[in-house]
Write an enzyme that holds these catalytic residues in place. Structure first.
Site, PDB file in Angstrom:
ATOM      1  N   GLU A 103       0.801  -1.222   0.000  1.00 13.57           N
ATOM      2  CA  GLU A 103       0.000   0.000   0.000  1.00 13.57           C
ATOM      3  C   GLU A 103       0.842   1.284   0.000  1.00 13.57           C
ATOM      4  O   GLU A 103       0.501   2.234  -0.692  1.00 13.57           O
ATOM      5  CB  GLU A 103      -0.957   0.030   1.203  1.00 13.57           C
ATOM      6  CG  GLU A 103      -2.023  -1.065   1.193  1.00 13.57           C
ATOM      7  CD  GLU A 103      -3.067  -0.924   0.077  1.00 13.57           C
ATOM      8  OE1 GLU A 103      -3.023   0.055  -0.690  1.00 13.57           O
ATOM      9  OE2 GLU A 103      -3.912  -1.835  -0.024  1.00 13.57           O
TER      10      GLU A 103
ATOM     11  N   SER B  80      -2.781   5.661  -6.012  1.00 14.72           N
ATOM     12  CA  SER B  80      -4.158   6.051  -6.304  1.00 14.72           C
ATOM     13  C   SER B  80      -4.562   7.328  -5.571  1.00 14.72           C
ATOM     14  O   SER B  80      -5.719   7.719  -5.608  1.00 14.72           O
ATOM     15  CB  SER B  80      -5.122   4.905  -5.938  1.00 14.72           C
ATOM     16  OG  SER B  80      -5.021   4.588  -4.562  1.00 14.72           O
TER      17      SER B  80
END
Ligand code: FE
Length: 280
Positions: A187, A206
């Site tokens: 992540e 993202s």
């Protein structure tokens, strides 16, 4: 499900759901049909907006493998990828596929999918009025953030190993440790390439704001990746990270999980104090 005292319950970037049984219409493994044809033109437009914005921002900021992996997302139509088409390309590269799920899934379901080289993606997208809002991982985070790197062989193998270790950690009651490894790599990981820091973690890739913050802010720490240190370092999910661990290569990452007896490492760390990310 995370027990870190700094971890706020939302947003989560994987795993954990309120109920242990799949919602109506979902299979026992929580998968649902994507029903690509049901996405509206407005939902496809949100994907295109986010895609164009992040692609521009990530030029020069993301690892090469991310840009190479974006090819698997360059599909015949604009908009949210049709997973059947995407999976043909992704499977041919690394044997991974993406499966649709309604939203967050229980940890055991999540890690079992990973262990079988399936990545669960939320089958919904944020609204145009909330481009930077992410209470739960949506299809943009899950597919744009995670899928390009799943086309990289070492990352693909690392993710499968994380799935297997996640299932083992659940049985040992050590999920809080394993979650830190997932968090600070998949992540929020950074990698050094040709001497420069680049992004490979999906939570950063993202995120419009964190893509710049993670590389350019003087505030966070950027320690070298060390698996024992990662397992000791708390994290928070309600703010930009205070530490980003840096790998020198994806082979380093893969070797770290294949060559470490994580069960023994959990035991050896049992009496060590946690590290605070702002001082890691
Ligand atoms: Fe994620």
């Amino acid at each position: 499900m995370f027990t870190d005292d700094l971890t706020i319950e939302a947003p989560k970037l994987h795993g954990a759901a309120a109920t242990p049984t799949p919602p109506p219409g979902a299979a026992a493994d929580w998968t649902i049909p994507q029903h690509w044809e049901r996405f509206t033109s407005e939902e496809h437009r949100v994907w295109d907006l986010l895609f164009a914005r992040q692609q521009e921002l990530l030029a020069g900021r993301a690892v090469r493998a991310f840009h190479e992996g974006l090819d698997v997302l360059r599909l015949s139509r604009p908009g949210i990828p049709d997973l059947d088409e995407l999976n043909e390309r992704l499977f041919a590269r690394t044997g991974w596929t993406v499966v649709s799920v309604p939203g967050l899934v229980p940890d055991d379901v999540f890690f079992r999918h990973l262990s079988q080289r399936r990545f669960p993606a939320g089958n919904f997208i944020r609204s145009a009025s909330q481009l930077d809002y992410l209470e739960e991982p949506d299809v943009f985070h899950d597919v744009f953030g995670h899928v390009p790197l799943l086309a990289q062989p070492a990352v693909a193998d690392f993710m499968q190993a994380l799935g297997e270790e996640g299932l083992k950690a659940l049985r040992r009651g050590a999920l809080d440790r394993l979650s830190r490894l997932y968090w600070y790599t998949v992540e929020f990981g950074l990698a050094r390439e040709d001497g420069d820091l680049k992004i490979y973690g999906a939570g950063i890739l993202s995120s419009f704001g964190e893509s710049r913050f993670s590389l350019e802010s003087p505030d966070p720490h950027r320690p070298a990746f060390d698996i024992g240190r990662v397992l000791r370092t708390r994290y928070r999910s309600d703010a930009f990270q205070q530490s980003y661990f840096v790998v020198e290569s994806f082979d380093e990452l893969l070797d770290s999980i294949l060559e470490t007896d994580l069960g023994a490492l959990y035991d050896s760390l049992a009496d060590e104090p946690d590290l605070c990310p702002s001082r890691a």
